[in-house]
Design a protein around this motif. Sequence first.
Motif, PDB file in Angstrom:
ATOM      1  N   SER A  15     -46.861   4.441  20.070  1.00 51.93           N
ATOM      2  CA  SER A  15     -47.798   5.464  19.611  1.00 51.93           C
ATOM      3  C   SER A  15     -48.333   6.239  20.793  1.00 51.93           C
ATOM      4  O   SER A  15     -48.314   5.787  21.926  1.00 51.93           O
TER       5      SER A  15
ATOM      6  N   ASP B   8     -38.866   0.323  17.772  1.00 53.59           N
ATOM      7  CA  ASP B   8     -40.237   0.777  17.623  1.00 53.59           C
ATOM      8  C   ASP B   8     -40.485   1.964  18.543  1.00 53.59           C
ATOM      9  O   ASP B   8     -39.995   2.009  19.671  1.00 53.59           O
ATOM     10  N   VAL B   9     -41.252   2.900  18.036  1.00 55.88           N
ATOM     11  CA  VAL B   9     -41.625   4.054  18.839  1.00 55.88           C
ATOM     12  C   VAL B   9     -43.071   3.886  19.249  1.00 55.88           C
ATOM     13  O   VAL B   9     -43.942   3.744  18.394  1.00 55.88           O
TER      14      VAL B   9
ATOM     15  N   ARG C 218     -42.340  11.900  15.438  1.00 55.51           N
ATOM     16  CA  ARG C 218     -41.834  10.982  16.454  1.00 55.51           C
ATOM     17  C   ARG C 218     -41.152   9.760  15.846  1.00 55.51           C
ATOM     18  O   ARG C 218     -40.305   9.139  16.486  1.00 55.51           O
ATOM     19  N   SER C 219     -41.498   9.434  14.615  1.00 50.72           N
ATOM     20  CA  SER C 219     -40.887   8.274  13.965  1.00 50.72           C
ATOM     21  C   SER C 219     -39.745   8.657  13.038  1.00 50.72           C
ATOM     22  O   SER C 219     -39.230   7.815  12.309  1.00 50.72           O
TER      23      SER C 219
ATOM     24  N   ASP D 296     -47.135  11.968  14.646  1.00 48.82           N
ATOM     25  CA  ASP D 296     -46.627  10.594  14.546  1.00 48.82           C
ATOM     26  C   ASP D 296     -45.391  10.527  13.657  1.00 48.82           C
ATOM     27  O   ASP D 296     -44.423   9.814  13.966  1.00 48.82           O
ATOM     28  N   GLU D 297     -45.415  11.263  12.556  1.00 42.65           N
ATOM     29  CA  GLU D 297     -44.270  11.246  11.639  1.00 42.65           C
ATOM     30  C   GLU D 297     -43.038  11.878  12.277  1.00 42.65           C
ATOM     31  O   GLU D 297     -41.914  11.388  12.082  1.00 42.65           O
TER      32      GLU D 297
END
Length: 528
Positions: free
Chosen positions: A525, A522-523, A381-382, A378-379
Amino acid sequence: MAEIVIAVAGKVSEYLVAPIGRQLGYLFCYRSHAEKLRNQVQTLRTARNDQQITVDEATRKGDEIRPVVREWLNGVDRITGEAEALMRDDQNMTCLNGWCPNLISRYQLGREAYKKAQVIVGIQTARNFPDGISYSFPPPTATFKGYEYFQSRDSTLNEIMDALRDDKTKMIGVCGMGGIGKTMLIKQVAKQQNLFTTYIFIDVSWTRDSKTDEGIAKIQQKIAEMLGFQFKGKDEFTRADELKQRLQKEKEPEKENQQKKEKILIILDDIWKEINLEKVGIPFKDDQTICKLVLVSRDANLLLKDMGTQKCFQIHHLQGEESWRLLKKIAGDSVEGGQLRPTAIKVLDECGGLPIAIVTIAAALKDETVAVWKNALDELRSCAPTNIRGMEEKVYSCLEWSYNHLKGDEVKSLFLLCGCLSYYGDISMDQMLRYATGLNFFDRIYSMEGAINKLVTLVKTLKASSLLLDGTEDDGDDSGVGASRLLFMDGDHKSVRMHDLVRDVARIIASKDPHRFKVVEDVPSDQD
């Protein structure tokens, strides 16, 4: 008849009387033989001490002492030791408490003193070393730790080796984005034992922080150390001339059956600014030189245009199974677990085949739970890997250096724009042109042709700096990126793409520095 008798008598005297006289001389002249030996030992010891001074000086310079010189020194020590032991026996030349001379001991002393004196004469004569007492002894190859072999790069390695075998090729370049594995590939070049006699590997990463002229002396000294060569001059200009002469000098084989002549490969790794090789003393344009150069940089333009390499080889990202093997080697076999494997594969995809990212992330997540791996995904990708140890200082900072060394606000702004446009795959040149024109990137350009030429030029600069890649669009796709067919008909200029991690770095830079644009989105999830 009388002549025959005289001739026979002469031969009898030669073969019988002379040896008898010599044997009697050992007995009655033993003291003179012993005294002569004592004087010769003293003379030889002085010569040995004098020779040792020269040997010690050569050793301090890092030279290797020739075997013939070492053998001479050992021979001197051996014969002087034996002679001194013999002369100590001179004290025991009588018997019956000194009342009767010991004829046998005197004879033996005289004979041994005479023979050893003859040996010493031969040793003194042998103190003549026409080839000198020492020779330079550079290491035949460079040694490296932590090398990782990638089979997919064999073709590139073979092309590099073919170029180095070509007598017409004196200097080549190797380029690619930061962390792609350029240095690792060059280390494999240095493992090729049959092409060069000496490999000199020099890290010149200091060129990104300081003026290159300040590092000339560093390069000169490193080459000299690896060649076992000592400068006589003090200033850089004199040393450059000395080094040039050394690199033009072809050393003859020391043994008759030694056919291999000296060949030197100099590798300058991680070049950021042009280095004046003539100031260093590297005769790269001279047909008489015995050295070849490999220059390594992220910037292909620097290698081809500024440094003048004859060929430049691009290093590409790792693919598929090779990336997985590297991740598994660092993170361990746990990544093969049924629950962890799917997430590990997605994390690997975020690395985009970049070895430095794979190694850093795998080391940080080794032995961690599935939850930690998912959080890391997640990190990534963000664009905010705050909990992945080493990601920012090793990977992001490595890539940010390339951005910092771009020249001019135009190319830097275009790089940041590409970072904001590259979330959806390839970026069409038409799309980029519209944004760049609307954001007024191109100062003092008032025609469409001028804007197109400017954009193509800046894109080529970013590609040469390994910050942009060629697009992968399908000619049959008419959506999105396919719009580039109107103004950019050249297949090489239809679209571009950006490596995922390079894109992350671009967006991080844009978010923390004041620029003319900033994109926040926003990415979604992961739903898998």
